[in-house]
Design a protein around this motif. Structure first.
Motif, PDB file in Angstrom:
ATOM      1  N   PHE A  91       0.834  -1.215   0.000  1.00 26.76           N
ATOM      2  CA  PHE A  91       0.000   0.000   0.000  1.00 26.76           C
ATOM      3  C   PHE A  91       0.858   1.250   0.000  1.00 26.76           C
ATOM      4  O   PHE A  91       0.689   2.159  -0.813  1.00 26.76           O
ATOM      5  CB  PHE A  91      -0.878   0.030   1.272  1.00 26.76           C
ATOM      6  CG  PHE A  91      -2.197  -0.635   1.125  1.00 26.76           C
ATOM      7  CD1 PHE A  91      -3.202  -0.036   0.394  1.00 26.76           C
ATOM      8  CD2 PHE A  91      -2.439  -1.855   1.719  1.00 26.76           C
ATOM      9  CE1 PHE A  91      -4.426  -0.648   0.266  1.00 26.76           C
ATOM     10  CE2 PHE A  91      -3.656  -2.476   1.595  1.00 26.76           C
ATOM     11  CZ  PHE A  91      -4.647  -1.879   0.866  1.00 26.76           C
ATOM     12  N   GLY A  92       1.788   1.283   0.957  1.00 31.43           N
ATOM     13  CA  GLY A  92       2.580   2.483   1.184  1.00 31.43           C
ATOM     14  C   GLY A  92       3.408   2.854  -0.020  1.00 31.43           C
ATOM     15  O   GLY A  92       3.433   4.018  -0.442  1.00 31.43           O
ATOM     16  N   VAL A  93       4.084   1.855  -0.605  1.00 32.32           N
ATOM     17  CA  VAL A  93       4.961   2.130  -1.739  1.00 32.32           C
ATOM     18  C   VAL A  93       4.138   2.599  -2.937  1.00 32.32           C
ATOM     19  O   VAL A  93       4.476   3.588  -3.588  1.00 32.32           O
ATOM     20  CB  VAL A  93       5.794   0.884  -2.079  1.00 32.32           C
ATOM     21  CG1 VAL A  93       6.487   1.046  -3.415  1.00 32.32           C
ATOM     22  CG2 VAL A  93       6.799   0.620  -0.979  1.00 32.32           C
ATOM     23  N   LEU A  94       3.059   1.920  -3.222  1.00 30.99           N
ATOM     24  CA  LEU A  94       2.204   2.301  -4.356  1.00 30.99           C
ATOM     25  C   LEU A  94       1.723   3.740  -4.211  1.00 30.99           C
ATOM     26  O   LEU A  94       1.878   4.565  -5.122  1.00 30.99           O
ATOM     27  CB  LEU A  94       0.998   1.367  -4.430  1.00 30.99           C
ATOM     28  CG  LEU A  94       1.142   0.176  -5.377  1.00 30.99           C
ATOM     29  CD1 LEU A  94      -0.119  -0.669  -5.336  1.00 30.99           C
ATOM     30  CD2 LEU A  94       1.429   0.659  -6.793  1.00 30.99           C
ATOM     31  N   ILE A  95       1.164   4.021  -3.043  1.00 31.43           N
ATOM     32  CA  ILE A  95       0.606   5.354  -2.826  1.00 31.43           C
ATOM     33  C   ILE A  95       1.703   6.409  -2.844  1.00 31.43           C
ATOM     34  O   ILE A  95       1.570   7.476  -3.448  1.00 31.43           O
ATOM     35  CB  ILE A  95      -0.199   5.386  -1.503  1.00 31.43           C
ATOM     36  CG1 ILE A  95      -1.461   4.549  -1.700  1.00 31.43           C
ATOM     37  CG2 ILE A  95      -0.555   6.812  -1.094  1.00 31.43           C
ATOM     38  CD1 ILE A  95      -2.327   4.410  -0.495  1.00 31.43           C
ATOM     39  N   GLY A  96       2.847   6.081  -2.222  1.00 34.66           N
ATOM     40  CA  GLY A  96       3.969   7.023  -2.195  1.00 34.66           C
ATOM     41  C   GLY A  96       4.494   7.307  -3.586  1.00 34.66           C
ATOM     42  O   GLY A  96       4.732   8.463  -3.948  1.00 34.66           O
ATOM     43  N   LEU A  97       4.676   6.259  -4.385  1.00 35.39           N
ATOM     44  CA  LEU A  97       5.183   6.424  -5.754  1.00 35.39           C
ATOM     45  C   LEU A  97       4.243   7.292  -6.571  1.00 35.39           C
ATOM     46  O   LEU A  97       4.655   8.275  -7.202  1.00 35.39           O
ATOM     47  CB  LEU A  97       5.322   5.057  -6.432  1.00 35.39           C
ATOM     48  CG  LEU A  97       6.554   4.198  -6.092  1.00 35.39           C
ATOM     49  CD1 LEU A  97       6.480   2.868  -6.822  1.00 35.39           C
ATOM     50  CD2 LEU A  97       7.837   4.927  -6.447  1.00 35.39           C
ATOM     51  N   VAL A  98       2.969   6.945  -6.538  1.00 32.53           N
ATOM     52  CA  VAL A  98       1.986   7.671  -7.347  1.00 32.53           C
ATOM     53  C   VAL A  98       1.904   9.128  -6.906  1.00 32.53           C
ATOM     54  O   VAL A  98       1.972  10.043  -7.729  1.00 32.53           O
ATOM     55  CB  VAL A  98       0.603   6.989  -7.257  1.00 32.53           C
ATOM     56  CG1 VAL A  98      -0.468   7.863  -7.893  1.00 32.53           C
ATOM     57  CG2 VAL A  98       0.649   5.621  -7.917  1.00 32.53           C
ATOM     58  N   ALA A  99       1.811   9.345  -5.589  1.00 28.26           N
ATOM     59  CA  ALA A  99       1.674  10.706  -5.079  1.00 28.26           C
ATOM     60  C   ALA A  99       2.894  11.542  -5.443  1.00 28.26           C
ATOM     61  O   ALA A  99       2.777  12.672  -5.932  1.00 28.26           O
ATOM     62  CB  ALA A  99       1.472  10.681  -3.566  1.00 28.26           C
ATOM     63  N   GLY A 100       4.069  10.969  -5.219  1.00 23.27           N
ATOM     64  CA  GLY A 100       5.299  11.713  -5.465  1.00 23.27           C
ATOM     65  C   GLY A 100       5.492  12.020  -6.940  1.00 23.27           C
ATOM     66  O   GLY A 100       5.876  13.129  -7.325  1.00 23.27           O
ATOM     67  N   ALA A 139       4.315   5.387   2.966  1.00 21.96           N
ATOM     68  CA  ALA A 139       3.853   6.234   1.864  1.00 21.96           C
ATOM     69  C   ALA A 139       4.541   7.595   1.907  1.00 21.96           C
ATOM     70  O   ALA A 139       5.008   8.111   0.884  1.00 21.96           O
ATOM     71  CB  ALA A 139       2.338   6.407   1.939  1.00 21.96           C
ATOM     72  N   ARG A 140       4.651   8.160   3.094  1.00 26.21           N
ATOM     73  CA  ARG A 140       5.275   9.484   3.234  1.00 26.21           C
ATOM     74  C   ARG A 140       6.734   9.458   2.821  1.00 26.21           C
ATOM     75  O   ARG A 140       7.200  10.338   2.080  1.00 26.21           O
ATOM     76  CB  ARG A 140       5.197   9.917   4.696  1.00 26.21           C
ATOM     77  CG  ARG A 140       3.962  10.683   4.987  1.00 26.21           C
ATOM     78  CD  ARG A 140       4.188  11.462   6.237  1.00 26.21           C
ATOM     79  NE  ARG A 140       3.061  12.345   6.451  1.00 26.21           N
ATOM     80  CZ  ARG A 140       2.903  13.070   7.532  1.00 26.21           C
ATOM     81  NH1 ARG A 140       3.804  13.017   8.482  1.00 26.21           N
ATOM     82  NH2 ARG A 140       1.863  13.845   7.651  1.00 26.21           N
ATOM     83  N   VAL A 141       7.446   8.463   3.337  1.00 20.15           N
ATOM     84  CA  VAL A 141       8.880   8.405   3.064  1.00 20.15           C
ATOM     85  C   VAL A 141       9.128   8.203   1.572  1.00 20.15           C
ATOM     86  O   VAL A 141       9.944   8.904   0.952  1.00 20.15           O
ATOM     87  CB  VAL A 141       9.537   7.284   3.892  1.00 20.15           C
ATOM     88  CG1 VAL A 141      10.969   7.058   3.458  1.00 20.15           C
ATOM     89  CG2 VAL A 141       9.470   7.625   5.372  1.00 20.15           C
ATOM     90  N   VAL A 142       8.394   7.267   0.963  1.00 21.72           N
ATOM     91  CA  VAL A 142       8.585   6.976  -0.461  1.00 21.72           C
ATOM     92  C   VAL A 142       8.246   8.208  -1.300  1.00 21.72           C
ATOM     93  O   VAL A 142       8.983   8.596  -2.204  1.00 21.72           O
ATOM     94  CB  VAL A 142       7.731   5.765  -0.889  1.00 21.72           C
ATOM     95  CG1 VAL A 142       7.741   5.616  -2.406  1.00 21.72           C
ATOM     96  CG2 VAL A 142       8.237   4.505  -0.232  1.00 21.72           C
ATOM     97  N   ARG A 143       7.154   8.875  -0.932  1.00 21.96           N
ATOM     98  CA  ARG A 143       6.755  10.067  -1.687  1.00 21.96           C
ATOM     99  C   ARG A 143       7.837  11.144  -1.600  1.00 21.96           C
ATOM    100  O   ARG A 143       8.214  11.764  -2.612  1.00 21.96           O
ATOM    101  CB  ARG A 143       5.432  10.605  -1.148  1.00 21.96           C
ATOM    102  CG  ARG A 143       5.014  11.901  -1.784  1.00 21.96           C
ATOM    103  CD  ARG A 143       4.416  12.804  -0.729  1.00 21.96           C
ATOM    104  NE  ARG A 143       4.087  14.115  -1.252  1.00 21.96           N
ATOM    105  CZ  ARG A 143       4.427  15.216  -0.629  1.00 21.96           C
ATOM    106  NH1 ARG A 143       5.132  15.167   0.488  1.00 21.96           N
ATOM    107  NH2 ARG A 143       4.074  16.386  -1.118  1.00 21.96           N
TER     108      ARG A 143
END
Lengths: 565, 291
Positions: free
Chosen positions: B101-110, B168-172
């Motif tokens: 979840f986190g990586v997907l959302i972070g990647l897309v958001a960023g 999600a935050r960190v990845v973004r």
């Protein structure tokens, strides 16, 4: 190479060192606690031979008190308080004198029954007074009973159904209870629709206590917290969530009782805390110990003389819905009785229980002592299941609520039942959810069930739980939905029978029939263990009321007794 | 590249905390994998004869039961080693869900930025506004009555669904800086699809922080599983979960202290192990922090 934004990681993860510190502290405290070998009793009995007046007795309960209104309160905790404030026409004798379940006159000086068994006449003791000095008269009984029957959602109507005019009063068709006739301040009679040998027992239930109409109207809706009664104590103060303080009733009819100046009932004290407070000398008596505390106590010889184990009137088992497969077949129900190892369950209760053979507990009139409990016999269980058409067993959900070793018992049953092919899953629910789930025909098929006596007569165990008349679609009292016209006839006949010997034989037969038909898995009768400080004299747990401090006194040196708060 | 890996490895080996962490984690891992070999007794079957005293008390540690027995006469040692498996399975699965979840959302958001970024990050803020455990307890209580998965699955789904926000935050944040870099620009110029840019170019460059957070997340999830089990919201009995063992033994602190000591120490060691390993990894991946 990457770098991680420090802010995020710091905020979330850095406190590891403080967490470790915290855990180390907890560990140290725990080690210290383990070193505590425990204290024995700190205050010994002084050795008076005669009962001493004075002193305050302190005990605690695990929850809050719902109400002190005797027409509403219908749980063990409320009973502890209500019982000490309100006396009834008849009572059960004090347990220290060993007459716990025997019916004795209390507010009634004497009573008689008409030859046909339908008219009960009472004479009240002369000069009865409430704890504020107001006189207590016959009309107060009639008022209190009419009030109890007409309160919306009052739980006690069922016990008075047999009094002439009670159903009309409850249905709103009459304005007074026709079957009660008051002659003067001390004389009145009660007429029944049909003879009922258990009726005097009902007059020992707390909701039948007299109430002063003037007081009830004075306090209005505050009656929940402002009781006025004829019992040994009167409520002085109720700090909700903390404590109830009682003082002796100066007008009590049974002089010289009570010996105590008062009592304090601490509320919402968890069981484990209560035991620690007791050890520290902050409570005078503590009951219903957790398994761990009981085991700890069992290893302390200095507390042994002050520990009392009393079998009180209850039966605990597993109830089955007898109208739904697979439990509609008595062979399956008997198979369950053979499959579950009750010896193990008693061990999980640390021996504080006795294996049951049927519904009536051993001290109960009508208990059939010739019946032997179902032995643990998995082979026989498998055979019965095969005969009933379940050679491979079945799957079933077992409903329990969290209390004492309930969950461990369920896990032990799970293992036993797996051995005969029954796949049982445990469903842990809250007590109200359990009550709702077992009270309807399409609710739980298989669940925990316990029954404690409201009054020590077999009707209270048998009529309520197994008569087909008690089957309802919602909140069904007969929650096994067991229907047997032959049993109904036996129950009705036994209720009408007035010869004690014949009546006892009838109930023994009913006990036997229920044993064989097995609407429950008969598990055990629970004993109550109470430990008291050495100086608490003339007190034992009561088989009906559990706690009754009317006759208790504190055997302490006069200066200690005076210094006690 | 080889030298960079070698340098990282050397940094890891010089980090004493990381080595201790790795050792502790591999111990717990070994315990979980070798559970059937390590335990002579079935962790689920009660022993009413030699596992309980006459009065029904748990038996203290002895030759047959190295860590004593519990309320039902079951071997605490057997339950402990089998409990390691429960803890690791729950921890790993929860982290896997959280990472996905986190990586997907972070990647897309960023990468998308703009409105999409704002919306997704406000969602993260919303979830973060609730204390982690409170939300987990709420969700666990809701899931308990539902038909989603078995008891263990309910727990890791709960924890995974609640615990993805930090990831999600960190990845973004990382992607925000990466997407402005030349190699991403070039990829876009030669017509690489968005998916290709996200997963072939951006993802490999955020694997470092993901690994660190995932390791630290293991510790958090295992601890959270214990808390849920302690509150009877974990895998149902008789599953040997450490939190549940702690809960079942808590009143026995005087009569049978081993009932709380054993699972307590096990949780402590595992959580410290994953935390040390995670912090060690962070030092390895973060040269600026290293002196």
């Amino acid at each position: 190479m990457c770098s991680i934004p420090k802010t995020t990681t710091d905020r979330t993860w850095k406190p590891i060192s403080s967490r470790v510190g915290f855990l180390v502290c907890v560990g140290l405290i725990w080690l210290l606690a383990c070193r505590d070998g425990g204290r024995g009793p700190t205050l010994k009995a002084h050795g008076h031979s005669e009962p001493q007046h004075g002193g305050i007795l302190r005990f605690s309960v695990p929850t809050g008190v719902a109400t002190l209104d005797p027409a509403v309160g219908y749980d063990e905790i409320a009973f502890y308080a209500i019982h000490h404030v309100h006396d009834t026409l008849l009572g059960h004798g004090t347990s220290a004198a060993g007459q716990g379940s025997q019916l004795v006159p209390q507010l009634a000086e004497s009573w008689s029954v008409s030859p046909d068994g339908t008219v009960y006449s009472f004479v009240l003791r002369p000069g009865l007074r409430y704890s504020d000095g107001r006189p207590c008269v016959s009309g107060d009984f009639k008022y209190a009973w009419e009030r109890a029957l007409t309160l919306p959602k009052g739980p006690f109507g069922q016990y008075f159904r047999n009094v002439v005019g009670a159903t009309d009063l409850m249905a709103g068709k009459a304005s007074e209870l026709e079957g009660v006739r008051v002659f003067d301040d001390r004389h009145f009679e009660v007429r029944l629709v049909e003879p009922d040998s258990a009726f005097p027992m009902i007059l020992a239930m707390m909701f039948t206590t007299p109430m002063s109409r003037a007081h009830v109207e004075e306090v209005g809706s505050d009656i929940r917290r402002k009781p006025l009664g004829t019992g040994p104590f009167a409520l002085v103060r109720w700090s909700e969530g903390t404590e109830l303080v009682f003082a002796r009733n100066p007008y009590y009819w049974d002089r010289p009782l009570p010996y105590l100046d008062g009592m304090v009932m601490y509320t919402s004290v968890p069981r484990e805390t209560a035991f620690l407070k007791f050890e520290a000398g902050e409570l005078d008596t503590v009951a219903r110990l957790s398994s761990a505390d009981y085991l700890w106590l069992a290893e302390r010889p200095d507390w042994q003389p002050y520990t009392e184990k009393v079998l009180f009137m209850n039966t605990v088992g597993v109830r089955m819905n007898c109208q739904r497969p697979p439990f509609d077949d008595a062979r399956v129900r008997r198979a369950m009785n053979y499959a579950i190892n009750k010896q193990h369950i008693v061990k999980l209760h640390n021996g504080r229980a006795r294996i049951a053979s049927s519904i009536l507990p051993p001290l109960m009139f009508g208990h059939n002592s010739d019946l032997l409990p179902y032995p643990h016999h998995p082979e026989r269980a498998r055979q019965l299941l095969a005969e009933a058409g379940y050679p491979d067993g079945f799957a079933v959900e077992y409903f329990i609520f969290q209390d004492g070793p309930n969950e461990q018992i369920a896990q032990s049953m799970q293992v036993d039942l797996r051995r005969v092919g029954v796949d049982m899953t445990i469903r842990l629910v809250s007590f109200p959810t359990l009550i709702t789930a077992i009270g309807k025909p399409d609710g739980s098929r298989f669940s925990f069930m316990g029954w404690s006596s409201d009054y020590p007569d077999p009707t209270n165990f048998i009529d309520t739980n197994f008569h087909s008349r008690m089957i309802a679609d919602e909140h069904s009292n007969n929650n096994t939905f067991y229907e047997n016209p032959r049993l109904d006839r036996m129950i009705d006949a036994a209720k009408r029978e007035r010869d004690a010997g014949r009546r006892e034989r009838m109930y023994r037969d009913i006990d036997q029939l229920l044993h064989h038909e097995a609407p429950w898995v008969w598990l055990f009768h629970l004993a109550m263990v109470e430990v008291k400080q050495p100086y608490v004299a003339n007190y034992k747990p009561h088989p009906i009321w559990l706690r009754d401090f009317r006759a208790a006194w504190l055997d302490l040196a006069p200066q200690v007794l005076r210094g006690q708060r | 590249m080889a030298t960079a890996q070698f340098r990282a490895w050397r940094r890891f080996c010089r980090n004493r905390g990381a080595l201790v962490g790795a050792f502790l984690v591999s111990m717990v891992l070994a315990m979980a994998v070798l559970a059937p070999l390590l335990s002579a007794h079935d962790p689920l079957s009660p022993d009413f004869d030699s596992g309980l005293t006459e009065l029904g008390a748990p038996v203290e540690p002895n030759f047959e039961y190295p860590l004593g027995t519990d309320r039902l006469g079951r071997s605490v040692w057997s339950r402990l080693v089998h409990g390691a498996e429960v803890s690791l399975v729950v921890g790993f699965s929860a982290v896997l869900i959280a990472v996905t979840f986190g990586v997907l959302i972070g990647l897309v958001a960023g990468y998308a930025g703009g409105m999409v970024d704002t919306l997704l990050m406000r969602l993260v803020d919303m979830v973060l506004a609730f204390p982690f455990l409170l939300l987990a307890i709420l969700l666990a209580a809701l899931l308990r009555e539902s038909a989603v998965g078995d008891g263990t699955a309910k727990v890791f789904i709960t924890l995974g669904v609640v615990g993805w926000t930090t990831m999600a935050r960190v990845v973004r944040g990382k992607v925000l800086t990466l997407r402005e870099m030349d190699f991403i620009e070039s990829a876009r110029c030669v017509g690489a699809s968005t998916a290709r840019i996200l997963f072939r170019h951006l993802l490999p460059n955020v694997l470092g922080p993901i690994a660190v957070l995932a390791t630290l997340g293991m510790a958090q999830m295992i601890l959270a599983e214990s808390v849920l089990s302690y509150l009877s919201l974990g895998p149902p009995p008789p599953t040997p979960s450490w939190g549940r063992m702690l809960y079942e033994g808590q009143t026995y602190y005087r009569t049978a202290p081993w009932l709380i000591a054993a699972p307590g120490v096990a949780i402590l060691i595992t959580v410290i192990g994953f935390n040390l390993l995670g912090e060690g990894l962070r030092d390895v991946f973060d040269p600026k922090d290293h002196h």
